[in-house]
Structures are given as C-alpha cells and as structure tokens.
Design a protein around this motif. Structure first.
Motif, short mmCIF file in Angstrom:
data_model
loop_
_atom_site.label_atom_id
_atom_site.label_comp_id
_atom_site.label_asym_id
_atom_site.label_seq_id
_atom_site.Cartn_x
_atom_site.Cartn_y
_atom_site.Cartn_z
N ILE A 199 0.66 -1.49 -0.06
CA ILE A 199 0.05 0.52 0.28
C ILE A 199 1.11 1.00 -0.34
CG2 ILE A 199 -2.23 1.50 1.26
CD1 ILE A 199 -2.12 -1.60 2.49
N ILE A 200 0.13 2.34 -0.25
CA ILE A 200 1.41 3.16 -0.56
C ILE A 200 0.94 4.74 0.29
CG2 ILE A 200 1.80 5.45 -2.31
CD1 ILE A 200 4.22 3.83 -2.18
N VAL A 201 0.82 4.85 0.98
CA VAL A 201 0.17 6.00 1.09
C VAL A 201 1.24 7.69 0.89
CG1 VAL A 201 -0.78 7.65 3.57
CG2 VAL A 201 -0.06 4.83 3.48
N THR A 202 0.14 8.68 0.72
CA THR A 202 0.63 9.72 0.35
C THR A 202 0.03 11.13 0.81
OG1 THR A 202 1.45 10.91 -1.74
CG2 THR A 202 -0.69 10.11 -1.80
N SER A 203 0.59 12.09 1.25
CA SER A 203 0.34 13.08 1.57
C SER A 203 -0.22 13.80 0.70
CB SER A 203 1.40 13.67 2.30
OG SER A 203 2.51 14.62 1.72
N GLY A 204 0.09 14.04 -0.37
CA GLY A 204 -0.22 15.03 -1.99
C GLY A 204 -1.69 13.97 -2.59
N ARG A 205 -1.45 15.11 -3.36
CA ARG A 205 -2.67 15.44 -4.40
C ARG A 205 -2.37 13.92 -4.96
NH1 ARG A 205 -3.06 19.71 -7.00
NH2 ARG A 205 -1.31 19.99 -6.25
N VAL A 206 -3.50 13.11 -5.71
CA VAL A 206 -3.02 12.07 -6.59
C VAL A 206 -3.89 12.43 -8.60
CG1 VAL A 206 -3.99 9.92 -7.02
CG2 VAL A 206 -3.47 10.53 -4.58
N SER A 207 -3.04 13.13 -8.93
CA SER A 207 -2.82 12.99 -10.28
C SER A 207 -2.31 11.74 -11.35
CB SER A 207 -1.82 14.18 -10.71
OG SER A 207 -0.51 13.69 -11.23
N SER A 208 -2.41 11.79 -12.33
CA SER A 208 -2.78 10.48 -13.65
C SER A 208 -1.12 10.06 -13.17
CB SER A 208 -2.62 11.13 -14.85
OG SER A 208 -2.22 12.18 -15.16
N GLU A 209 -0.12 11.39 -12.95
CA GLU A 209 1.65 10.64 -13.07
C GLU A 209 1.62 9.90 -11.60
OE1 GLU A 209 3.26 15.05 -13.31
OE2 GLU A 209 1.58 15.12 -12.58
N ILE A 210 0.89 10.60 -10.54
CA ILE A 210 1.07 9.74 -9.08
C ILE A 210 0.67 8.20 -9.20
CG2 ILE A 210 0.82 9.33 -7.15
CD1 ILE A 210 2.62 11.68 -7.40
N LEU A 211 -0.41 7.99 -10.15
CA LEU A 211 -0.84 6.89 -10.71
C LEU A 211 -0.53 5.85 -11.02
CD1 LEU A 211 -4.02 5.30 -11.60
CD2 LEU A 211 -3.72 5.68 -9.21
N LEU A 212 0.42 6.57 -11.91
CA LEU A 212 1.11 5.52 -12.96
C LEU A 212 2.15 5.26 -12.77
CD1 LEU A 212 0.33 7.49 -16.38
CD2 LEU A 212 -0.43 5.18 -15.80
N LYS A 213 3.14 6.35 -11.44
CA LYS A 213 4.35 5.41 -10.63
C LYS A 213 3.81 4.50 -9.96
CE LYS A 213 6.19 9.82 -9.67
NZ LYS A 213 7.33 10.22 -10.48
N VAL A 214 3.05 4.59 -9.68
CA VAL A 214 2.01 2.97 -8.47
C VAL A 214 1.66 2.54 -9.21
CG1 VAL A 214 0.56 2.67 -7.07
CG2 VAL A 214 1.60 4.70 -6.40
N ALA A 215 1.29 2.02 -10.53
CA ALA A 215 0.98 1.40 -10.88
C ALA A 215 2.15 0.66 -12.38
CB ALA A 215 -0.14 1.38 -12.34
N ARG A 216 3.45 1.64 -12.07
CA ARG A 216 4.61 0.96 -12.99
C ARG A 216 5.28 -0.56 -11.04
NH1 ARG A 216 7.37 2.69 -16.59
NH2 ARG A 216 6.55 4.36 -18.13
#
Lengths: 266, 266
Positions: A199-216
């Motif tokens: 599980i990734i927890v982040t303090s930041g907003r989730v844009s497509s770029e963050i989502l794709l990092k996590v997907a990778r």
C-alpha cells in the motif's frame, strides 16, 4: 549524504498590531542532477536527503530501470546546494530512447514522460487480492502523520510511505510530492522490498502521474489524505488499483475497486 | 474553451463501521500542448480553463515572450481531455534557444528551465516602493480563500491572484500551483494589466521556481498561505522581493524586505 533537511532563519512574525523577530525553521531546497553513464537525464529540485533513492526511484518511474542487476554502481558528490548522482548501468539503450521521447511537464509536481508513454491500456491489470480494513487505513494514516518531524517544524514537505496493512515499512519526506514517492520506490528497489501486495500512502494530491508511478511498481492500493483528479480515478479503475482519498478523522472516500477495503465487523 | 473544471462521480464513503455511496465532485485533469510557430514547446497537465492564459503565462515564465507585440495570433483546439494551444510569433529565435537549453524538472510543481537559466544575480533588483498593511494582507487572503468554489467543492486545486493592496484584480485556479500563477500572469500580459507595484497571492508553497516567476514579472510582494523554501527566501532577499508566508488566522511570517509590510497604527 545526510544533510539536515532544514535550516534556521530569523523571521518577522506580524499580526495587525505588532511584530516580533523569532527563529523559524524552513526547508532546504537542493538541486540534484541525475546522470546515467555520464549523460545527464534530469535535474530535480528536492530535499537534500536520500538522493540515491530519489535517483533510482525517478529512473524506475520513468521506466528506465527494470531490475537491480542493471546497475553496476552509483556514486554521488556535491555541496549544500547541488549534487550529482551518477548511475552506471550495463546498458545505455533505455536512456537513448528516453532522451528522444516527448517532453511532458505536468500539473503541480509535473515530471517526466510517463503520462505520454504509458497510456491506460498499456498497463497490465493489477490482480493482487490484498485487503485492508477501514480501521487499518485510519491507523496507517495516523501513524503516517506522526512520522514527519520536518513537516511538523516547517509545513514545507510532502511525505510518502510503503506499507503493509499492519504498518509502515518505508517512509520519506521531500519538498516535492513526486520525489517523496520516488524515494520510497527507490529504497524498496535497492533493498529488494517487494511492492506488490503493498500500500502506498501519500500526503499529496493524486494526479495521473502519481497513479502511473504506483502502477509501474504494481502496488494495488494507494491512500491519499488529499484529493484525486478524474484521470487518476479513471486510470485506477482501468488498471485495477484501489484509490482511497481524503482520509480525515474517521472517514475516507474509496474511488475505485472498493472490494479491497473491508468494513470492521463485516 | 470554458469547460467546467469538475466532474461528478459516484464514490463510496467509508468509516470504521459503515459505507455508503454518494455523488462526489472531483477536479478534471487536462493535457495542454503548447506550440510556438508549430513547434511543440511543452505539454502541461492542467485544469481545462483559460488555456490561452496558461500558455502565454508559461512562455512568459520561461522568458520566451517579452512583449505582446511579438504575438501575431493564438488559436486553440481539442476535446475534453486534450488541447493544443498554438501561438504564432514574429520571431522564433527565442524558442530555438529554449529547445536547446538544459531540461530542469523540479520539486512538486517542477517545471521548465527558469532556475537553471536565471540565477539570483542575473535578476535586476526590484525597487518598487509599494507598501501594504498587515490588515490589508489578512483581508486579501480572506477574500482569496472565498474566490474558489472549485477548491471548496473538490480540495483539488491551487489558486493564485494578482492584487493591489485594496483588492484582487485577477484570480485563477488550476490543479497545478505553477499553472495557477502562469494563468494570472498570462491574463495580465494579454490584457495589459501592470504587474509592477502589485502583489501575488498563492495557495501553494513558494520554491525557487515560483519566486523566479514572480521576479520575472517584477512583482515586489508575494504572499503565500503556505511555506517557503530556503532558496526562495534567499532569492527574495537578493532580488528585493517581500516574501510573506503562512498567512493564517490573524498572523503571518515576513521572511524578507519587511519594510513593505506596515503594522496598523504605526
């Protein structure tokens, strides 16, 4: 390099009717240039900590590194303001491709070419059957908030953590929300900590770029204390990622694949 | 194009013991490609509003536009997800220089090559004698917070405003804190609204990149509700900009050139 992330500074605190000097703590901003085999890939503005994790995580997020065996050695030099992180790899082929790819720069936190190169359909679906209870989400986020003395002192950093349902495994701060996530993935990669079923927890907003990092990194659950964008929600839905946002107080919003989030006692 | 900035979505709201569906409002994420004279400069992830202001402001921040006379025409096309903004200029010389400049990507909000190209000493000092009272700062920020129904509904945007001490002149929202500032400067530029002797208010943290954008437009005061970095403070000191941060409740921190901020009754 383990520079402290903050600096003391004399600041004037002002209200309507008076002003007084006090010593404030503010975050340092550092400039890190990443080179692969002596070719410059990028310069990131970041916090001056764990720059090898940052460099490795950045290259992972950009799809330039696949396995640890590709890295022959990493080295670093620099001063208080600037560093160069050199990564020597067996094959420089990936980088040539990168250098000629379209430059994409993004919304607050914008970075790299991931979005342009990794459209929703090109990501295989994440099948992980990991589950987490609502109480575990709340406990993780509570612990997450207590892990950052730098945020507490300065309000100037974002944080990210790799977790299992029962606790945080890897935690990083950075002035950039993307950098914090990259540092987490960089450390996991270099220490062989598996990111699947995590599980990734982040303090930041989730844009497509963050989502794709996590997907990778094949992470099936992302939890944010902040808001997602509509594209991030759509990608999470398509790729099979559970996206939880606005974890505040005793509640949260589950945007996609809510079967991974269990209500207590059910 | 005046697309709405938000979208309705069915979301599961979860607490420890129960879950219920509700209709949530989330921010749209849009991809805008900026072309000068048919050459692609950059693709920005942004909110789908005021993209001509965004493109113009981005080019200003990157030092690619100097005066309005350089622009022959702007045009735009696209759909709900993607747009292309074309700017036709008299001279394409500046752009060639840009394309060959170092790529710098930055901390959360990272963008462009400004930092690499505009070191502190290369910015002439800002001499503006404009002053603002502490009460005016507090009133501006209070008004600022009330201007964004999108933030109110989604928590997913940053805002920026160009102000005089007695009120807000230009206001924009965007999913990116850099984009919000660029939209403000783009509108000012296209409408011939002077930015000297004015004040920028931003919801975002102030890194070197944001500070340098403001310096390029010769704005003497920047007010943030959030934290600055140490490099931003140092640049503000060197360039002659008053940097105010953490405006919350009845107080604020003044980091540099505090002579422009007046205490009431003094």
């Amino acid at each position: 390099m383990k520079e402290p992330m903050t600096r003391k500074l004399s600041v004037l605190r002002v209200n309507r009717h008076e002003a007084s000097e006090f010593e404030d703590t503010i975050v340092k901003e550092h400039s890190a240039t990443i080179k692969i085999n002596d070719r410059e890939v990028v310069t990131l503005l970041c916090s001056p900590m764990d720059l090898e994790y940052l460099a490795t995580g950045f290259l992972l997020s950009e799809g330039l590194l696949k396995s640890r065996d590709e890295i022959i050695r990493t080295s670093m030099n620099g001063d208080d303001r600037k560093s160069t992180v050199r990564i020597e790899t067996k094959d420089s082929g990936n980088f040539s491709k990168y250098a000629s790819s379209r430059r994409l720069i993004a919304s607050s936190g914008g970075r790299g070419s991931s979005y342009g190169n990794a459209l929703p359909d090109s990501q295989p679906t994440i099948e992980s059957r990991v589950e987490i209870s609502a109480s575990e989400v709340l406990a993780l986020v509570e612990d997450f908030h207590q892990r950052s003395p730098v945020f507490e002192a300065t309000g100037g950093v974002h944080s990210a953590a790799l977790c299992r349902p029962d606790g945080i495994l890897v935690f990083h701060d950075d002035i950039g929300r993307h950098n914090a996530v990259d540092k987490v993935f960089g450390e996991c990669f270099l220490k062989d900590i598996s990111t699947t079923d995590s599980i990734i927890v982040t303090s930041g907003r989730v844009s497509s770029e963050i989502l794709l990092k996590v997907a990778r990194r094949r992470v099936p659950v992302i939890i944010s204390v902040a808001a997602p964008t509509d594209v991030a929600v759509q990608l999470a839905e398509n790729i099979g990622i559970t996206l939880v946002g606005f974890v505040r107080g005793n509640r949260m919003n589950v945007y996609t694949h809510d079967w991974r989030v269990k209500i207590d006692g059910k």
